[in-house]
Write a protein that holds these residues in place. Structure first.
Motif, PDB file in Angstrom:
ATOM      1  N   ARG A  11       0.841  -1.186   0.000  1.00 48.14           N
ATOM      2  CA  ARG A  11       0.000   0.000   0.000  1.00 48.14           C
ATOM      3  C   ARG A  11       0.879   1.239   0.000  1.00 48.14           C
ATOM      4  O   ARG A  11       1.900   1.280   0.672  1.00 48.14           O
ATOM      5  CB  ARG A  11      -0.897   0.038   1.236  1.00 48.14           C
ATOM      6  CG  ARG A  11      -1.883  -1.076   1.274  1.00 48.14           C
ATOM      7  CD  ARG A  11      -2.788  -0.929   2.450  1.00 48.14           C
ATOM      8  NE  ARG A  11      -3.699  -2.064   2.520  1.00 48.14           N
ATOM      9  CZ  ARG A  11      -4.602  -2.215   3.437  1.00 48.14           C
ATOM     10  NH1 ARG A  11      -4.714  -1.336   4.402  1.00 48.14           N
ATOM     11  NH2 ARG A  11      -5.399  -3.259   3.422  1.00 48.14           N
ATOM     12  N   THR A  12       0.443   2.185  -0.755  1.00 52.78           N
ATOM     13  CA  THR A  12       1.160   3.454  -0.742  1.00 52.78           C
ATOM     14  C   THR A  12       0.628   4.283   0.414  1.00 52.78           C
ATOM     15  O   THR A  12      -0.579   4.276   0.681  1.00 52.78           O
ATOM     16  CB  THR A  12       0.962   4.213  -2.062  1.00 52.78           C
ATOM     17  OG1 THR A  12      -0.426   4.453  -2.251  1.00 52.78           O
ATOM     18  CG2 THR A  12       1.519   3.429  -3.227  1.00 52.78           C
ATOM     19  N   PRO A  13       1.495   4.986   1.109  1.00 52.04           N
ATOM     20  CA  PRO A  13       1.016   5.795   2.218  1.00 52.04           C
ATOM     21  C   PRO A  13       0.111   6.912   1.701  1.00 52.04           C
ATOM     22  O   PRO A  13       0.434   7.589   0.731  1.00 52.04           O
ATOM     23  CB  PRO A  13       2.287   6.359   2.849  1.00 52.04           C
ATOM     24  CG  PRO A  13       3.364   6.143   1.865  1.00 52.04           C
ATOM     25  CD  PRO A  13       2.936   5.060   0.945  1.00 52.04           C
ATOM     26  N   ARG A  14      -1.008   7.035   2.324  1.00 52.79           N
ATOM     27  CA  ARG A  14      -1.986   8.030   1.908  1.00 52.79           C
ATOM     28  C   ARG A  14      -1.742   9.315   2.675  1.00 52.79           C
ATOM     29  O   ARG A  14      -1.616   9.308   3.893  1.00 52.79           O
ATOM     30  CB  ARG A  14      -3.388   7.511   2.206  1.00 52.79           C
ATOM     31  CG  ARG A  14      -4.459   8.369   1.648  1.00 52.79           C
ATOM     32  CD  ARG A  14      -5.795   7.701   1.832  1.00 52.79           C
ATOM     33  NE  ARG A  14      -6.788   8.762   1.786  1.00 52.79           N
ATOM     34  CZ  ARG A  14      -7.870   8.794   2.496  1.00 52.79           C
ATOM     35  NH1 ARG A  14      -8.128   7.804   3.322  1.00 52.79           N
ATOM     36  NH2 ARG A  14      -8.712   9.778   2.401  1.00 52.79           N
ATOM     37  N   SER A  15      -1.666  10.388   1.953  1.00 51.12           N
ATOM     38  CA  SER A  15      -1.450  11.661   2.629  1.00 51.12           C
ATOM     39  C   SER A  15      -2.743  12.081   3.325  1.00 51.12           C
ATOM     40  O   SER A  15      -3.842  11.754   2.892  1.00 51.12           O
ATOM     41  CB  SER A  15      -1.023  12.728   1.623  1.00 51.12           C
ATOM     42  OG  SER A  15      -2.079  12.980   0.718  1.00 51.12           O
ATOM     43  N   ARG A  16      -2.576  12.813   4.371  1.00 56.19           N
ATOM     44  CA  ARG A  16      -3.739  13.270   5.124  1.00 56.19           C
ATOM     45  C   ARG A  16      -4.365  14.447   4.401  1.00 56.19           C
ATOM     46  O   ARG A  16      -3.711  15.431   4.122  1.00 56.19           O
ATOM     47  CB  ARG A  16      -3.330  13.676   6.527  1.00 56.19           C
ATOM     48  CG  ARG A  16      -2.869  12.496   7.354  1.00 56.19           C
ATOM     49  CD  ARG A  16      -2.494  12.920   8.731  1.00 56.19           C
ATOM     50  NE  ARG A  16      -3.489  13.807   9.306  1.00 56.19           N
ATOM     51  CZ  ARG A  16      -4.157  13.558  10.420  1.00 56.19           C
ATOM     52  NH1 ARG A  16      -3.926  12.464  11.071  1.00 56.19           N
ATOM     53  NH2 ARG A  16      -5.034  14.401  10.872  1.00 56.19           N
ATOM     54  N   THR A  17      -5.621  14.320   4.092  1.00 57.05           N
ATOM     55  CA  THR A  17      -6.342  15.412   3.444  1.00 57.05           C
ATOM     56  C   THR A  17      -7.280  16.044   4.467  1.00 57.05           C
ATOM     57  O   THR A  17      -7.796  15.368   5.354  1.00 57.05           O
ATOM     58  CB  THR A  17      -7.155  14.911   2.240  1.00 57.05           C
ATOM     59  OG1 THR A  17      -8.081  13.923   2.689  1.00 57.05           O
ATOM     60  CG2 THR A  17      -6.250  14.320   1.187  1.00 57.05           C
ATOM     61  N   PRO A  18      -7.513  17.332   4.356  1.00 58.27           N
ATOM     62  CA  PRO A  18      -8.393  17.987   5.325  1.00 58.27           C
ATOM     63  C   PRO A  18      -9.846  17.571   5.124  1.00 58.27           C
ATOM     64  O   PRO A  18     -10.268  17.245   4.010  1.00 58.27           O
ATOM     65  CB  PRO A  18      -8.195  19.476   5.027  1.00 58.27           C
ATOM     66  CG  PRO A  18      -7.701  19.538   3.638  1.00 58.27           C
ATOM     67  CD  PRO A  18      -6.944  18.264   3.409  1.00 58.27           C
ATOM     68  N   ILE A  72      -9.102  27.863   2.883  1.00 57.96           N
ATOM     69  CA  ILE A  72      -8.049  27.306   3.749  1.00 57.96           C
ATOM     70  C   ILE A  72      -7.922  25.800   3.543  1.00 57.96           C
ATOM     71  O   ILE A  72      -6.815  25.262   3.469  1.00 57.96           O
ATOM     72  CB  ILE A  72      -8.321  27.661   5.218  1.00 57.96           C
ATOM     73  CG1 ILE A  72      -8.131  29.167   5.429  1.00 57.96           C
ATOM     74  CG2 ILE A  72      -7.418  26.868   6.157  1.00 57.96           C
ATOM     75  CD1 ILE A  72      -8.602  29.659   6.780  1.00 57.96           C
ATOM     76  N   ALA A  73      -9.054  25.104   3.434  1.00 58.14           N
ATOM     77  CA  ALA A  73      -9.011  23.656   3.227  1.00 58.14           C
ATOM     78  C   ALA A  73      -8.360  23.307   1.890  1.00 58.14           C
ATOM     79  O   ALA A  73      -7.562  22.370   1.804  1.00 58.14           O
ATOM     80  CB  ALA A  73     -10.422  23.074   3.292  1.00 58.14           C
ATOM     81  N   VAL A  74      -8.667  24.064   0.852  1.00 57.47           N
ATOM     82  CA  VAL A  74      -8.072  23.804  -0.463  1.00 57.47           C
ATOM     83  C   VAL A  74      -6.563  24.074  -0.416  1.00 57.47           C
ATOM     84  O   VAL A  74      -5.768  23.315  -0.962  1.00 57.47           O
ATOM     85  CB  VAL A  74      -8.750  24.660  -1.553  1.00 57.47           C
ATOM     86  CG1 VAL A  74      -7.955  24.652  -2.842  1.00 57.47           C
ATOM     87  CG2 VAL A  74     -10.152  24.154  -1.808  1.00 57.47           C
ATOM     88  N   LEU A  75      -6.172  25.163   0.260  1.00 56.14           N
ATOM     89  CA  LEU A  75      -4.748  25.459   0.357  1.00 56.14           C
ATOM     90  C   LEU A  75      -3.996  24.389   1.145  1.00 56.14           C
ATOM     91  O   LEU A  75      -2.867  24.041   0.808  1.00 56.14           O
ATOM     92  CB  LEU A  75      -4.530  26.830   1.006  1.00 56.14           C
ATOM     93  CG  LEU A  75      -4.938  28.031   0.138  1.00 56.14           C
ATOM     94  CD1 LEU A  75      -4.780  29.322   0.943  1.00 56.14           C
ATOM     95  CD2 LEU A  75      -4.139  28.082  -1.127  1.00 56.14           C
ATOM     96  N   LEU A  76      -4.622  23.858   2.177  1.00 57.22           N
ATOM     97  CA  LEU A  76      -3.981  22.787   2.950  1.00 57.22           C
ATOM     98  C   LEU A  76      -3.891  21.488   2.156  1.00 57.22           C
ATOM     99  O   LEU A  76      -2.956  20.708   2.325  1.00 57.22           O
ATOM    100  CB  LEU A  76      -4.724  22.546   4.265  1.00 57.22           C
ATOM    101  CG  LEU A  76      -4.552  23.606   5.344  1.00 57.22           C
ATOM    102  CD1 LEU A  76      -5.448  23.286   6.533  1.00 57.22           C
ATOM    103  CD2 LEU A  76      -3.120  23.687   5.779  1.00 57.22           C
ATOM    104  N   GLU A  77      -4.859  21.255   1.293  1.00 60.91           N
ATOM    105  CA  GLU A  77      -4.832  20.044   0.478  1.00 60.91           C
ATOM    106  C   GLU A  77      -3.756  20.140  -0.603  1.00 60.91           C
ATOM    107  O   GLU A  77      -3.121  19.143  -0.938  1.00 60.91           O
ATOM    108  CB  GLU A  77      -6.188  19.827  -0.177  1.00 60.91           C
ATOM    109  CG  GLU A  77      -6.230  18.561  -1.009  1.00 60.91           C
ATOM    110  CD  GLU A  77      -7.522  18.408  -1.763  1.00 60.91           C
ATOM    111  OE1 GLU A  77      -7.954  17.270  -1.896  1.00 60.91           O
ATOM    112  OE2 GLU A  77      -8.093  19.420  -2.197  1.00 60.91           O
ATOM    113  N   LYS A  78      -3.528  21.311  -1.144  1.00 61.09           N
ATOM    114  CA  LYS A  78      -2.588  21.489  -2.248  1.00 61.09           C
ATOM    115  C   LYS A  78      -1.143  21.644  -1.815  1.00 61.09           C
ATOM    116  O   LYS A  78      -0.269  21.642  -2.652  1.00 61.09           O
ATOM    117  CB  LYS A  78      -2.990  22.727  -3.076  1.00 61.09           C
ATOM    118  CG  LYS A  78      -4.320  22.616  -3.728  1.00 61.09           C
ATOM    119  CD  LYS A  78      -4.331  21.527  -4.753  1.00 61.09           C
ATOM    120  CE  LYS A  78      -5.693  21.445  -5.411  1.00 61.09           C
ATOM    121  NZ  LYS A  78      -5.838  20.328  -6.289  1.00 61.09           N
TER     122      LYS A  78
END
Length: 80
Positions: A11-18, A72-78
């Protein structure tokens, strides 16, 4: 009976998304609180009663808070 060995799955590590819903709701509630404080602390206007001022400023600030929370959520995701 043949015993089966557990398969290894790579499994590839999944990045944390907001959590977008949490950001939107938090932004809306914070905006509503700021709108309420602005209507109570601000100068009164004879054309509008107090409940209308609370309603208008609350809705406007809540909408702006939802918008800010989404940005803010979009900026944290990108972020890399």
């Amino acid at each position: 009976m043949v015993s089966q060995q557990p398969r290894k799955v790579s499994r590839t590590p999944r990045s944390r998304t907001p959590n977008f819903a949490a950001f939107l709701v938090s932004g809306g509630l914070l905006g509503l609180l700021i709108g309420f404080l602005l209507s109570v602390a601000g100068p009164g206007d004879a054309r509008y009663d107090a409940s209308a001022a609370v309603g208008f400023l609350g809705l406007i600030c809540a909408g702006l808070g939802v918008l800010a929370g989404g940005v803010i959520a979009v900026l944290l995701e990108k972020r890399p």
